[in-house]
Scaffold this motif. Structure first.
Motif, short mmCIF file in Angstrom:
data_model
loop_
_atom_site.label_atom_id
_atom_site.label_comp_id
_atom_site.label_asym_id
_atom_site.label_seq_id
_atom_site.Cartn_x
_atom_site.Cartn_y
_atom_site.Cartn_z
N ALA A 214 -20.95 -19.22 -27.56
CA ALA A 214 -21.17 -18.52 -26.30
C ALA A 214 -19.88 -18.59 -25.50
O ALA A 214 -19.36 -19.68 -25.27
CB ALA A 214 -22.33 -19.16 -25.53
N GLN A 215 -19.37 -17.42 -25.12
CA GLN A 215 -18.15 -17.35 -24.31
C GLN A 215 -18.51 -16.75 -22.96
O GLN A 215 -19.08 -15.67 -22.91
CB GLN A 215 -17.10 -16.50 -25.01
CG GLN A 215 -16.68 -17.08 -26.35
CD GLN A 215 -15.67 -16.22 -27.04
OE1 GLN A 215 -14.54 -16.09 -26.56
NE2 GLN A 215 -16.06 -15.61 -28.14
N TYR A 216 -18.17 -17.45 -21.90
CA TYR A 216 -18.59 -17.07 -20.56
C TYR A 216 -17.53 -16.34 -19.74
O TYR A 216 -17.82 -15.87 -18.66
CB TYR A 216 -19.05 -18.31 -19.79
CG TYR A 216 -20.35 -18.87 -20.31
CD1 TYR A 216 -21.56 -18.50 -19.73
CD2 TYR A 216 -20.39 -19.74 -21.39
CE1 TYR A 216 -22.76 -18.99 -20.21
CE2 TYR A 216 -21.58 -20.24 -21.87
CZ TYR A 216 -22.76 -19.85 -21.28
OH TYR A 216 -23.95 -20.33 -21.76
N ASN A 217 -16.31 -16.27 -20.20
CA ASN A 217 -15.24 -15.72 -19.39
C ASN A 217 -14.63 -14.47 -20.01
O ASN A 217 -14.63 -14.30 -21.22
CB ASN A 217 -14.13 -16.75 -19.18
CG ASN A 217 -14.66 -18.03 -18.59
OD1 ASN A 217 -14.75 -19.03 -19.28
ND2 ASN A 217 -15.03 -18.00 -17.33
N SER A 218 -14.04 -13.66 -19.15
CA SER A 218 -13.29 -12.49 -19.58
C SER A 218 -12.10 -12.97 -20.41
O SER A 218 -11.55 -14.04 -20.15
CB SER A 218 -12.79 -11.75 -18.34
OG SER A 218 -11.67 -10.96 -18.65
N PRO A 219 -11.67 -12.17 -21.38
CA PRO A 219 -10.49 -12.58 -22.16
C PRO A 219 -9.22 -12.66 -21.31
O PRO A 219 -8.23 -13.24 -21.73
CB PRO A 219 -10.36 -11.49 -23.23
CG PRO A 219 -11.33 -10.44 -22.92
CD PRO A 219 -12.25 -10.93 -21.85
N PHE A 220 -9.25 -12.09 -20.11
CA PHE A 220 -8.08 -12.11 -19.23
C PHE A 220 -7.99 -13.38 -18.40
O PHE A 220 -6.97 -13.63 -17.78
CB PHE A 220 -8.11 -10.88 -18.31
CG PHE A 220 -8.19 -9.60 -19.09
CD1 PHE A 220 -7.13 -9.17 -19.89
CD2 PHE A 220 -9.35 -8.84 -19.07
CE1 PHE A 220 -7.22 -8.02 -20.62
CE2 PHE A 220 -9.44 -7.67 -19.80
CZ PHE A 220 -8.38 -7.25 -20.58
N ARG A 221 -9.05 -14.17 -18.40
CA ARG A 221 -9.01 -15.44 -17.65
C ARG A 221 -8.31 -16.48 -18.50
O ARG A 221 -8.70 -16.73 -19.63
CB ARG A 221 -10.42 -15.89 -17.30
CG ARG A 221 -10.41 -17.15 -16.48
CD ARG A 221 -11.74 -17.48 -15.94
NE ARG A 221 -11.62 -18.66 -15.09
CZ ARG A 221 -12.57 -19.07 -14.32
NH1 ARG A 221 -13.72 -18.42 -14.28
NH2 ARG A 221 -12.42 -20.15 -13.59
#
Length: 164
Positions: free
Chosen positions: A129-136
Motif C-alpha cells: 500500500a502506497q499512500y503518497n504521490s510519486p512526486f512527494r
C-alpha cells in the motif's frame, strides 16, 4: 523484470484514464489513498510474478461504481471481509525494501499468536500500500499487507468495499 514493470505502469495508466472520466458515466473520480499493488508469485508468464494494481473508490461511488470503458480492460474488485497484518515503512517502495519489509512482517507474524492465522490459501502472497504521490520526496508512508484468517469473534469485522 522490466516487462513486468512496464505492465504495472500500463495498468496504472489505465486506472488513471478511468478516474479521469474514461468510464461509461464519464465521472471524474477523486483518487483515494492508498494505491495497492498485490503480488502473486508464479502467476505470470514463465512462472514470473503477476501484479494487480488497485485503488479504492470514494464512498460516493461505493453503492453504484462507474463502469470503465471496455477498452481499458479493468475489472471491479468487490472485496469481501478479510483481515490483514500490516507493517509500515517509509521511503519509496522499491523491490529491495519491499522484499526486506515483507520478510520482517513474516518473521514478526511467525513469533505471534497470528502465526497459524496467515492465510496460506490466499492467492496473494502480499500487497504493498502506497499512500503518497510519486512526486512527494520526504515523509512517504507505505505498508506491506498479508492476509490473515480470523473469525469475527476474534476481532475481524466485516466492512465490504469496492476497488478497481
Amino acid at each position: 523484470i522490466e516487462s513486468l514493470r512496464l505492465y504495472v505502469r500500463s495498468l496504472s495508466y489505465r486506472l488513471f484514464q478511468f478516474i479521469q472520466g474514461a468510464n461509461l458515466s464519464f465521472s471524474r473520480i477523486y483518487m483515494t489513498k492508498q494505491v495497492l499493488t498485490s503480488i502473486v508469485p508464479g502467476a505470470g508468464p514463465l512462472h514470473s510474478s503477476a501484479y494487480f494494481v488497485k485503488f479504492y473508490l470514494p464512498d460516493k461511488f461505493q453503492a453504484d461504481p462507474p463502469l470503465p470503458l471496455p477498452e481499458l480492460n479493468l475489472q471491479p474488485d468487490p472485496w469481501t471481509s478479510h483481515c490483514i497484518a500490516v507493517r509500515k515503512f517509509s521511503g519509496f517502495a522499491r523491490h529491495s525494501n519491499i522484499v526486506k519489509e515483507a520478510g520482517k512482517l513474516a518473521l514478526s507474524l511467525s513469533r505471534s499468536p497470528w502465526a497459524i492465522s496467515t492465510a496460506s490459501t490466499s492467492e496473494l502472497a502480499y500487497s504493498i500500500a502506497q499512500y503518497n504521490s510519486p512526486f512527494r520526496i520526504n515523509g512517504r508512508v507505505n505498508e506491506v499487507w498479508v492476509d490473515v484468517t480470523r473469525s469475527r469473534a476474534n476481532g475481524c469485522e466485516s466492512n465490504p468495499i469496492v476497488a478497481y
